[in-house]
Design an enzyme around this catalytic site. Structure first.
Site, PDB file in Angstrom:
ATOM      1  N   ASP A  67      27.756  37.927  41.075  1.00  0.00           N
ATOM      2  CA  ASP A  67      27.302  39.304  41.242  1.00  0.00           C
ATOM      3  C   ASP A  67      26.451  39.808  40.082  1.00  0.00           C
ATOM      4  O   ASP A  67      26.018  40.960  40.085  1.00  0.00           O
ATOM      5  CB  ASP A  67      28.494  40.243  41.419  1.00  0.00           C
ATOM      6  CG  ASP A  67      29.131  40.110  42.790  1.00  0.00           C
ATOM      7  OD1 ASP A  67      28.464  39.605  43.700  1.00  0.00           O
ATOM      8  OD2 ASP A  67      30.293  40.519  42.943  1.00  0.00           O
ATOM      9  N   ARG A  88      34.263  40.456  37.794  1.00  0.00           N
ATOM     10  CA  ARG A  88      32.980  40.833  37.197  1.00  0.00           C
ATOM     11  C   ARG A  88      33.108  41.208  35.711  1.00  0.00           C
ATOM     12  O   ARG A  88      32.117  41.618  35.092  1.00  0.00           O
ATOM     13  CB  ARG A  88      32.363  41.999  37.965  1.00  0.00           C
ATOM     14  CG  ARG A  88      32.108  41.713  39.439  1.00  0.00           C
ATOM     15  CD  ARG A  88      31.210  42.756  40.072  1.00  0.00           C
ATOM     16  NE  ARG A  88      29.857  42.709  39.507  1.00  0.00           N
ATOM     17  CZ  ARG A  88      28.877  43.538  39.850  1.00  0.00           C
ATOM     18  NH1 ARG A  88      29.101  44.478  40.757  1.00  0.00           N
ATOM     19  NH2 ARG A  88      27.674  43.432  39.296  1.00  0.00           N
ATOM     20  N   ARG A 116      35.070  52.854  42.182  1.00  0.00           N
ATOM     21  CA  ARG A 116      34.860  51.980  41.034  1.00  0.00           C
ATOM     22  C   ARG A 116      34.969  52.739  39.711  1.00  0.00           C
ATOM     23  O   ARG A 116      35.854  52.479  38.906  1.00  0.00           O
ATOM     24  CB  ARG A 116      33.496  51.288  41.141  1.00  0.00           C
ATOM     25  CG  ARG A 116      33.381  50.323  42.332  1.00  0.00           C
ATOM     26  CD  ARG A 116      34.325  49.138  42.232  1.00  0.00           C
ATOM     27  NE  ARG A 116      34.177  48.211  43.319  1.00  0.00           N
ATOM     28  CZ  ARG A 116      33.287  47.220  43.370  1.00  0.00           C
ATOM     29  NH1 ARG A 116      32.455  47.044  42.375  1.00  0.00           N
ATOM     30  NH2 ARG A 116      33.237  46.416  44.411  1.00  0.00           N
ATOM     31  N   HIS A 165      29.616  52.544  45.587  1.00  0.00           N
ATOM     32  CA  HIS A 165      28.872  53.001  44.417  1.00  0.00           C
ATOM     33  C   HIS A 165      27.961  54.147  44.833  1.00  0.00           C
ATOM     34  O   HIS A 165      27.464  54.183  45.963  1.00  0.00           O
ATOM     35  CB  HIS A 165      27.988  51.881  43.851  1.00  0.00           C
ATOM     36  CG  HIS A 165      28.697  50.908  42.966  1.00  0.00           C
ATOM     37  ND1 HIS A 165      28.382  49.568  42.909  1.00  0.00           N
ATOM     38  CD2 HIS A 165      29.706  51.078  42.072  1.00  0.00           C
ATOM     39  CE1 HIS A 165      29.148  48.954  42.038  1.00  0.00           C
ATOM     40  NE2 HIS A 165      29.972  49.857  41.513  1.00  0.00           N
ATOM     41  N   CYS A 169      20.516  47.986  43.360  1.00  0.00           N
ATOM     42  CA  CYS A 169      21.553  47.219  42.674  1.00  0.00           C
ATOM     43  C   CYS A 169      20.956  46.135  41.784  1.00  0.00           C
ATOM     44  O   CYS A 169      21.532  45.781  40.755  1.00  0.00           O
ATOM     45  CB  CYS A 169      22.504  46.585  43.678  1.00  0.00           C
ATOM     46  SG  CYS A 169      23.636  47.729  44.472  1.00  0.00           S
TER      47      CYS A 169
END
Length: 283
Positions: free
Chosen positions: A75, A100, A145, A174, A272
């Site tokens: 990611d 992550r 998140r 997000h 992103c």
């Protein structure tokens, strides 16, 4: 497909962005509703789509920097999550999921090597995924998140007003999947958003602050159409978001369609993949 329209005649700042090549991109775990590890991921296709996005930015005159991808962190291509850079200050990311976790330090090290003032985050935040600048104001998402206490930390780090927005739909985990900055300078019509992605109180805030916003459709948001990137004149967007593109053109924006559908399997799109590097205002 590409169209152009000059929305403003005055001077504008050319974006400087950070990207990460998806060398190791795959979907091997599930931390958002888009990810299905049981389905095949075509890494070569993801690389070709990313290359097109990179070339598009260069063609538009953007400055593009690259951070090296880390093996085992598929990611990391989603550079926007690696931190937030405003006024030459780089506020590092602290990821909610262990899958992550190493990305935050990797991006932080890049910031330090490239002369930015690094501020280490103490609260969980996922960078520009949840922290977006419109004019002089930061709009910060929470709900899935980024921790709400990170919003106060952002205000302290950057010395700017931070407006909190509560996300309620797990598909739009997000802020940058449900809220798009069309004109970084701010003002009327400077954003687009999907109302149903936010709670009632946040919808009221958005209606008050952005009465002329582009209101996205569910269909366009569901292909991550709002996960776009704009320099204030031209919006780079998903080709599948057809009504959104038409709405943008009607507002006087140029549009460039870039397909990142394979990367969408990981839950990310154009924005992103794009971390904006905003220099010190006095530089």
């Amino acid at each position: 497909m590409r169209t152009r329209a000059a929305r403003k005649d005055g001077p504008m700042t050319t974006p400087q962005v950070l990207m990460c090549r998806p060398t190791y991109f795959t979907v091997s775990y599930r931390i958002n509703p888009w990810m299905r590890p049981e389905e095949h991921t075509d890494t070569d296709l993801a690389l070709r789509q990313w290359d097109t996005l990179y070339a598009t930015y260069r063609d538009l005159g953007f400055g593009v920097e690259l951070v090296d991808p880390l093996p085992g962190y598929p990611d990391m291509v989603f550079a926007a999550n690696g931190g937030t850079v405003i006024d030459g200050i780089a506020w590092t990311a602290r990821f909610r999921h262990t899958e992550r976790a190493a990305e935050g330090p990797a991006y932080g090290a890049w910031f330090a090597r490239h002369g930015l003032t690094v501020r280490e985050a103490s609260a969980v935040n996922e960078g520009e995924g949840d922290v977006l600048l419109v004019g002089d104001t930061i709009y910060a998402g929470t709900g899935f998140r980024t921790d709400p206490v990170a919003h106060a930390e952002a205000a302290e780090v950057f010395g700017r007003e931070v407006v909190s927005l509560q996300l309620v739909d797990p598909r739009f985990y997000h802020l940058d999947t449900a809220f798009a900055v069309l004109d970084p300078a701010g003002g009327p019509g400077s954003v687009a958003y999907l109302p149903s992605a936010f709670d009632d109180a946040s919808q009221e805030v958005l209606r008050f602050r952005f009465p002329d916003a582009v209101i996205a459709s569910e269909d366009d948001a569901s292909v991550l159409g709002l996960n776009c990137f704009s320099d204030g004149r031209t919006v780079v967007h998903a080709p599948q978001a057809e009504k959104f593109a038409a709405d943008l053109a009607e507002r006087g924006f140029g549009t460039v369609a870039v397909d990142t559908s394979e990367l969408r399997r990981g839950g990310g799109g154009i924005k992103c993949c794009t971390l904006e590097l905003r220099p010190d205002r006095e530089a």
